[in-house]
Design an enzyme around this catalytic site. Structure first.
Site, mmCIF file in Angstrom:
data_model
loop_
_atom_site.group_PDB
_atom_site.id
_atom_site.type_symbol
_atom_site.label_atom_id
_atom_site.label_comp_id
_atom_site.label_asym_id
_atom_site.label_seq_id
_atom_site.Cartn_x
_atom_site.Cartn_y
_atom_site.Cartn_z
ATOM 1 N N ASP A 137 -16.915 -31.171 25.385
ATOM 2 C CA ASP A 137 -16.717 -32.502 25.376
ATOM 3 C C ASP A 137 -15.353 -32.942 25.940
ATOM 4 O O ASP A 137 -14.415 -32.715 25.838
ATOM 5 C CB ASP A 137 -16.502 -33.152 23.783
ATOM 6 N N LYS A 182 -10.385 -36.325 19.223
ATOM 7 C CA LYS A 182 -10.934 -35.296 20.073
ATOM 8 C C LYS A 182 -10.491 -33.830 19.903
ATOM 9 O O LYS A 182 -9.452 -33.580 19.770
ATOM 10 C CB LYS A 182 -10.002 -35.767 21.595
ATOM 11 N N ARG A 229 -15.521 -31.709 12.827
ATOM 12 C CA ARG A 229 -16.097 -32.959 12.170
ATOM 13 C C ARG A 229 -15.596 -33.275 11.034
ATOM 14 O O ARG A 229 -15.280 -34.498 10.737
ATOM 15 C CB ARG A 229 -17.619 -32.514 12.131
HETATM 16 P P1 B16 Z 1 -19.512 -31.600 16.178
HETATM 17 P P2 B16 Z 1 -15.074 -30.207 22.079
HETATM 18 C C1 B16 Z 1 -15.330 -31.565 20.052
HETATM 19 O O1 B16 Z 1 -15.983 -30.875 21.136
HETATM 20 C C2 B16 Z 1 -15.164 -32.879 20.030
HETATM 21 O O2 B16 Z 1 -14.042 -33.000 21.124
HETATM 22 C C3 B16 Z 1 -14.595 -33.433 18.647
HETATM 23 O O3 B16 Z 1 -14.467 -34.848 18.814
HETATM 24 C C4 B16 Z 1 -15.860 -33.009 17.646
HETATM 25 O O4 B16 Z 1 -15.395 -33.564 16.567
HETATM 26 C C5 B16 Z 1 -16.225 -31.578 17.639
HETATM 27 O O5 B16 Z 1 -16.391 -31.233 18.774
HETATM 28 C C6 B16 Z 1 -17.048 -31.111 16.477
HETATM 29 O O6 B16 Z 1 -18.424 -31.731 17.051
HETATM 30 O O7 B16 Z 1 -19.599 -32.938 15.070
HETATM 31 O O8 B16 Z 1 -20.625 -32.085 17.117
HETATM 32 O O9 B16 Z 1 -19.829 -30.431 15.503
HETATM 33 O O10 B16 Z 1 -14.246 -30.880 22.895
HETATM 34 O O11 B16 Z 1 -14.229 -28.985 21.437
HETATM 35 O O12 B16 Z 1 -16.150 -29.389 23.024
HETATM 36 MG MG MG Z 2 -12.894 -31.546 24.315
#
Ligand code: B16
Ligand code: MG
Length: 218
Positions: free
Chosen positions: A11, A45, A49
């Site tokens: 992300d 970021k 979660r």
């Molecule tokens: P999920 P990354 C992260 O992705 C996001 O940047 C962060 O905003 C999010 O809370 C986290 O993943 C968990 O995501 O709810 O889909 O498990 O930047 O590490 O690729």
């Molecule tokens: Mg990221």
């Protein structure tokens, strides 16, 4: 320096799913009776979660029981999954696919290191599932960034020494995790936010293996 592997966050580095996280968190905040701004969203970021939910509740001045927290996080995730099921390869950030292919051509291992438990679904949607030599996501790790666990696992799965790995990250917590793992950290985004990175780039538009090698030889 010798480089054996490049590790990519998902992300904000490969695809901009932050906007969909934002829509889902804002929907939750509004349901609870407060507003959640894009500035607030910046704080979420790269973190997990549950940690994100804790920050959001703090902003709204709301406290929940553990059971309510789990239920609320699941509700947010269901909305988020709903938003991302329609993403396509068009949403891959500029230059990413060329750079990944360039690395592969030059026998550099590539790995994904994402905190997201939805990384598998996203990779499938953007058709990048098979390109990575290793995929480490939120389902595999026990400690969130800035702990180095995620990147150390990526190094292990690609049989690369930590000192021969380069990490691309858009979040402060991710840069810290890379530094804690003893890897080269390259920030993708704003140099002020990512000041702890060894180097900061604005994106992958002009990125190549040759350029990376040149930078790291200085
Ligand atoms: P999920 P990354 C992260 O992705 C996001 O940047 C962060 O905003 C999010 O809370 C986290 O993943 C968990 O995501 O709810 O889909 O498990 O930047 O590490 O690729
Ligand atoms: Mg990221």
């Amino acid at each position: 320096m010798k480089i054996s592997a490049c590790i990519f966050d998902l992300d904000g580095v490969i695809v901009d799913t932050a906007k969909y996280h934002y829509l889902a968190w804002r929907r939750l905040a509004r349901e609870m009776g407060f507003d959640f701004s894009p500035e607030h969203n910046e704080q979420l970021k790269g973190i997990s979660r549950m940690q994100s939910l804790e920050i959001l509740l703090q902003i709204g001045g709301i406290s929940l029981t553990d059971a309510e927290m789990i239920d609320t996080a699941q509700r947010k995730n269901a909305w988020y999954v709903d938003y991302i099921t329609t993403i396509t390869p068009d949403e891959i950030l500029p230059g990413v696919v060329n750079f990944l292919n360039d690395l592969k051509k030059n026998h550099i291992k590539i790995a994904l290191g994402s905190a997201s438990k939805n990384a598998g679904l996203i990779l499938q949607r953007i058709e990048l599932k098979d390109i990575f030599d290793a995929v480490i996501d939120g389902n595999k790790i026990t400690k969130a960034k800035p702990d180095p666990e995620i990147f150390l696992m990526a190094a292990q799965e690609t049989a690369a020494k930590s000192s021969e790995c380069v990490v691309f990250e858009d979040a402060q917590a991710g840069i810290e995790a890379a530094n804690n793992a003893g890897m080269v950290s390259i920030g993708v985004g704003d140099p002020e936010t990512l000041e702890q990175a060894d180097l900061v780039i604005s994106g992958f538009s002009n990125m190549s293996w040759k350029l990376l090698k040149e930078w790291l030889s200085h």
